[in-house]
Design an enzyme around this catalytic site. Structure first.
Site, PDB file in Angstrom:
ATOM      1  CB  THR A  45      -0.762  -0.144   0.970  1.00 43.69           C
ATOM      2  OG1 THR A  45      -1.416  -1.241   1.623  1.00 43.69           O
ATOM      3  CG2 THR A  45      -2.060   0.802   1.492  1.00 43.69           C
ATOM      4  CB  VAL A  46       3.270   2.619   2.428  1.00 43.50           C
ATOM      5  CG1 VAL A  46       4.554   3.943   2.547  1.00 43.50           C
ATOM      6  CG2 VAL A  46       2.529   2.796   3.489  1.00 43.50           C
ATOM      7  CB  VAL A  89       7.089   7.660  14.832  1.00 44.62           C
ATOM      8  CG1 VAL A  89       5.767   8.967  15.801  1.00 44.62           C
ATOM      9  CG2 VAL A  89       8.165   7.376  14.835  1.00 44.62           C
ATOM     10  CB  ILE A 135       1.559  13.636  12.585  1.00 45.61           C
ATOM     11  CG1 ILE A 135       0.509  13.477  12.220  1.00 45.61           C
ATOM     12  CG2 ILE A 135       2.016  14.503  13.104  1.00 45.61           C
ATOM     13  CD1 ILE A 135      -0.429  13.186  13.782  1.00 45.61           C
ATOM     14  CD  GLU A 172      -1.223  -2.876  10.354  1.00 50.36           C
ATOM     15  OE1 GLU A 172      -0.213  -3.319   9.258  1.00 50.36           O
ATOM     16  OE2 GLU A 172      -1.192  -1.385   9.983  1.00 50.36           O
ATOM     17  CG  ASP A 183       1.372  -0.001  15.229  1.00 47.03           C
ATOM     18  OD1 ASP A 183       1.810   0.123  14.282  1.00 47.03           O
ATOM     19  OD2 ASP A 183       0.829   1.549  15.748  1.00 47.03           O
ATOM     20  CE  LYS A 233       2.346   3.814  14.865  1.00 42.28           C
ATOM     21  NZ  LYS A 233       1.489   3.597  14.572  1.00 42.28           N
TER      22      LYS A 233
END
Ligand code: HSE
Length: 432
Positions: free
Chosen positions: A14-15, A133, A137, A191, A202, A206
């Protein structure tokens, strides 16, 4: 002629696809802004013959990420593969070969950040990780660059969108945890394996990255307290609301007075007047308090194809500049002003405690007695009415106390014959 920067993508999920598509979409703007052309020269995928939603020229595809490293036209390697061992191998080898690295791999950095940045510094090759992270943002850049003048007094973050979605649905529609999780999965937020979303890790990864960057040392993940949201019940949400709080999964990063640092992820009761209480759905928010800037708040999408691609492309723009500029920063600057993690048991805060108890005279007095002996004060009590003979929920709000002391008192409370089932103990956050 505008200079070209050759990019190799490792991973085209996806990314990766988002990076590819948005580089195309905003190519003219990026050219103007960075004075270079970011060209994807190779994409390493497990199965080049697989059908993909984005059509790619076959010549672009490679079956092995090593081809990115061997290609002299690839100057920047973008690691978006997922997993830990292979990405670690790829990143370390890319650094050794002088190729700048961009990664969004939070688990890898949280576990192996020290090793990666030691090599990056030794070889003078930058590693960028904005996407690791809070998705879109720009918190890494803010902590590393915009707030360079500050000691970080504290950071609070809602840094897992899936758990925030689940808690929002539980609060607003009265769903239980399992139904809210099923809904998050159906909506494509969680996920495929939501374990790390709901068990807190998760967010833990971060928080470790943010804290390490903020305090200049790699926080050891094994010593970080990480709790998830699986045990939160609709009853907890209702009791919290009755008392003026919203339950959130919060990342806590605090500089303590003795120079140690607290890093944890815990389900927490956030007072409704605290702005983080109103962060709903899949959104992330990070509240930073610096000794110079004061309070600053970041809000946005912490996941998703385009927001995460926005961060990766921002790193690519930095990488393009770093290729030609003299380098003196490689993504993480260690220093010795901090360096010690505060044990979670020594951290002092107020708590919410929910117990299952017999609805009989004297029960509250026995529990209050154990807390009193430990020097732990109660600030309020809720016990909803139950039918004769039924197990009652007893909710106690506890004044500031060290977590370790509360846990040992809780052990004694659990041993009482009038207390049943698993208790819930959640931290209570300050109003601002
Ligand atoms: N699964 C994460 C979330 C995004 O729900 O926020 C990737 O870290």
């Amino acid at each position: 002629m505008i200079r070209e920067i050759g990019i190799g993508l490792a991973g085209f999920g996806t990314v990766g696809a988002g990076v590819f598509l948005n580089l195309e979409k905003n190519r003219a703007l990026l050219r103007e802004r960075i004075g270079r052309d970011l060209i994807v020269r190779k994409i390493a995928v497990k199965d080049p013959s697989k059908k993909r939603p984005v059509s790619l020229p076959p010549a672009l595809l490679a079956a092995n990420w090593r081809e990115l490293l061997d290609d002299p036209a690839v100057q920047v390697v973008v690691e978006l593969m997922g997993g830990i061992e292979e990405p670690r191998e790829l990143i370390l080898e890319a650094i050794r070969r002088g190729k700048i690295v961009v990664t969004g791999n939070k688990a890898l950095l949280a576990e192996h950040g020290a090793e990666i940045f030691q090599l990056a510094t030794e070889k003078r090759v930058p590693v960028f990780y904005e996407a690791a992270v809070a998705g879109g943002i720009p918190i890494i850049k803010a902590v590393r660059e915009a707030f360079v003048a500050n000691h970080f007094l504290r950071v609070r973050g809602i840094i897992n969108g899936t758990s925030n979605y689940i808690l929002t649905r539980m609060a607003e529609s009265g769903l239980d945890f399992a139904s809210a999780l099923a809904e998050a999965q159906a909506a494509g937020y969680a996920e495929a394996d939501p374990t790390l979303d709901v068990n807190g890790w998760d967010a833990g990864h971060k928080a470790i990255i943010l804290a390490s960057l903020a305090y200049g040392f790699w926080v050891p993940s094994k010593d970080v307290l990480v709790e998830g949201i699986e045990s939160i019940t609709p009853g907890d949400i209702r009791f919290a609301a009755q008392l003026g709080y919203t339950i959130k999964l919060l990342g806590f990063i605090d500089a303590c007075l003795d120079g140690s640092v607290e890093v944890s992820v815990q389900p927490s009761l956030v007072p409704d007047e605290n702005i983080l209480a109103s962060v709903r759905g899949v959104f992330n928010a990070i509240a930073v308090r610096g000794d110079v800037v004061g309070d600053a708040l970041f809000y946005g999408r912490g996941a998703g194809q385009d927001p995460t691609a926005s961060s990766v492309i921002s790193d690519l723009a930095d990488a393009a500049v770093a290729l030609e500029a003299p380098r003196d920063s490689f993504g993480f600057i260690p220093h010795a002003l901090y360096g010690k993690l505060r044990p979670a048991d020594e951290v002092v805060s107020p708590f919410y405690l929910r117990l299952g108890v017999d609805d009989k005279p004297g029960v509250l007095a026995r529990i209050a007695g154990v807390l009193g002996e430990a020097g732990i004060g109660i600030s309020s009590v809720i016990q909803p009415e139950t039918n004769e003979g039924e197990l009652a929920a007893l909710v106690l709000m506890i004044h500031d106390a060290p977590r370790g002391r509360v846990l040992s008192a809780l052990q004694k409370i659990r041993a009482l014959d009038c207390v049943h089932g698993d208790p819930a103990l959640y931290r209570v956050e300050a109003a601002a």
